[in-house]
Design a protein around this motif. Structure first.
Motif, PDB file in Angstrom:
ATOM      1  N   UNK A   1       0.825  -1.203   0.000  1.00  0.00           N
ATOM      2  CA  UNK A   1       0.000   0.000   0.000  1.00  0.00           C
ATOM      3  C   UNK A   1       0.858   1.251   0.000  1.00  0.00           C
ATOM      4  N   UNK A   2       2.097   1.132   0.433  1.00  0.00           N
ATOM      5  CA  UNK A   2       2.949   2.311   0.496  1.00  0.00           C
ATOM      6  C   UNK A   2       4.019   2.346  -0.584  1.00  0.00           C
ATOM      7  N   UNK A   3       4.118   1.309  -1.391  1.00  0.00           N
ATOM      8  CA  UNK A   3       5.208   1.300  -2.371  1.00  0.00           C
ATOM      9  C   UNK A   3       5.057   2.410  -3.397  1.00  0.00           C
ATOM     10  N   UNK A   4       3.834   2.703  -3.810  1.00  0.00           N
ATOM     11  CA  UNK A   4       3.652   3.808  -4.753  1.00  0.00           C
ATOM     12  C   UNK A   4       4.108   5.124  -4.135  1.00  0.00           C
TER      13      UNK A   4
ATOM     14  N   UNK B   1      -5.770  -3.404 -11.096  1.00  0.00           N
ATOM     15  CA  UNK B   1      -4.424  -2.838 -11.203  1.00  0.00           C
ATOM     16  C   UNK B   1      -3.594  -3.586 -12.243  1.00  0.00           C
ATOM     17  N   UNK B   2      -3.730  -4.901 -12.277  1.00  0.00           N
ATOM     18  CA  UNK B   2      -3.022  -5.701 -13.281  1.00  0.00           C
ATOM     19  C   UNK B   2      -3.491  -5.293 -14.677  1.00  0.00           C
ATOM     20  N   UNK B   3      -4.796  -5.133 -14.819  1.00  0.00           N
ATOM     21  CA  UNK B   3      -5.340  -4.693 -16.105  1.00  0.00           C
ATOM     22  C   UNK B   3      -4.769  -3.356 -16.533  1.00  0.00           C
ATOM     23  N   UNK B   4      -4.600  -2.459 -15.570  1.00  0.00           N
ATOM     24  CA  UNK B   4      -4.021  -1.145 -15.865  1.00  0.00           C
ATOM     25  C   UNK B   4      -2.575  -1.280 -16.348  1.00  0.00           C
TER      26      UNK B   4
ATOM     27  N   UNK C   1       0.313 -13.916 -13.125  1.00  0.00           N
ATOM     28  CA  UNK C   1       0.609 -14.670 -11.905  1.00  0.00           C
ATOM     29  C   UNK C   1       1.616 -13.913 -11.048  1.00  0.00           C
ATOM     30  N   UNK C   2       2.676 -13.419 -11.650  1.00  0.00           N
ATOM     31  CA  UNK C   2       3.696 -12.695 -10.885  1.00  0.00           C
ATOM     32  C   UNK C   2       3.115 -11.418 -10.281  1.00  0.00           C
ATOM     33  N   UNK C   3       2.343 -10.681 -11.066  1.00  0.00           N
ATOM     34  CA  UNK C   3       1.762  -9.437 -10.550  1.00  0.00           C
ATOM     35  C   UNK C   3       0.743  -9.704  -9.449  1.00  0.00           C
ATOM     36  N   UNK C   4       0.001 -10.783  -9.555  1.00  0.00           N
ATOM     37  CA  UNK C   4      -1.023 -11.104  -8.555  1.00  0.00           C
ATOM     38  C   UNK C   4      -0.396 -11.672  -7.286  1.00  0.00           C
TER      39      UNK C   4
ATOM     40  N   UNK D   1       3.422  -9.389  -6.433  1.00  0.00           N
ATOM     41  CA  UNK D   1       3.208  -7.946  -6.277  1.00  0.00           C
ATOM     42  C   UNK D   1       1.881  -7.625  -5.605  1.00  0.00           C
ATOM     43  N   UNK D   2       1.043  -8.631  -5.411  1.00  0.00           N
ATOM     44  CA  UNK D   2      -0.233  -8.502  -4.722  1.00  0.00           C
ATOM     45  C   UNK D   2      -1.123  -7.385  -5.293  1.00  0.00           C
TER      46      UNK D   2
END
Length: 186
Positions: A5-8, A151-154, A139-142, A145-146
């Motif tokens: 939640x804070x990485x951005x 968000x993955x679609x974006x 798979x990697x993003x989900x 990267x959770x």
């Protein structure tokens, strides 16, 4: 691993510091993101060295124009998108030359003490390697990267429903492949 939640926000802070003092701040962004970005880029390029090149090229671009991250609605997602574009560019170049790498470089970097855990890790990465890139990326993003499917679609520039279906198909294939490899080992 930093709180997702804070990485951005942390990426945005790094971009602000890059504007102020380029070199020192860029190393902070590198430290914060490089392992995760290389892991993601490897799912696209299927080669550790190409993934590292994609990340390095992206970070060089960020150092020249830190405002792209600073003003992005979600700097982390924007950075993922930048790395994806670089990785795809490398793939296009490599395809012209007829080369294709593998995820085996990624496996050699894993340091695991427990042999069973290492074997499972190897089976998972071999199964991931067999997936189409589009499914492997999701798979990697989900998982690592959770990200949400929206968000993955974006990041991938597809609908969230497409991201979700790619994820579902990938998990089905992974389950089947990992189960088969475990049966073969016994």
């Amino acid at each position: 691993m930093p709180d997702l939640s804070s990485i951005s926000e942390r990426v945005r802070e790094c971009a602000e510091r890059i504007v102020e003092s380029r070199e020192a701040a860029l190393s902070g962004l590198f430290d914060l993101t490089s392992l995760r970005l290389v892991r993601y880029a490897t799912t696209i390029t299927r080669n550790q060295h190409d993934a590292e090149d994609a990340v390095q090229t992206t970070l060089v671009k960020v150092s020249g124009s830190p405002g792209v991250l600073l003003h992005a609605a979600s700097p982390w997602h924007y950075l993922l998108k930048m790395v994806r574009n670089e990785a795809l560019g490398i793939l296009r170049t490599k395809k012209r030359w007829g080369f294709l790498g593998s995820l085996s470089d990624l496996l050699t970097r894993c340091s695991v003490d427990d042999y069973d855990h290492e074997e499972t890790h190897r089976q998972v990465w071999l199964a991931l390697r067999s997936l189409p890139s589009e499914q492997c990326e999701v798979v990697v993003l989900k998982i690592w990267e959770e990200l949400t499917f929206a968000q993955i679609g974006e990041v991938l520039e597809v609908s969230s429903a497409t991201a979700a279906s790619r994820y579902r198909y990938a998990l089905e294939k992974l389950e089947s492949k990992i189960h088969l490899s475990q049966v073969e080992v016994r």
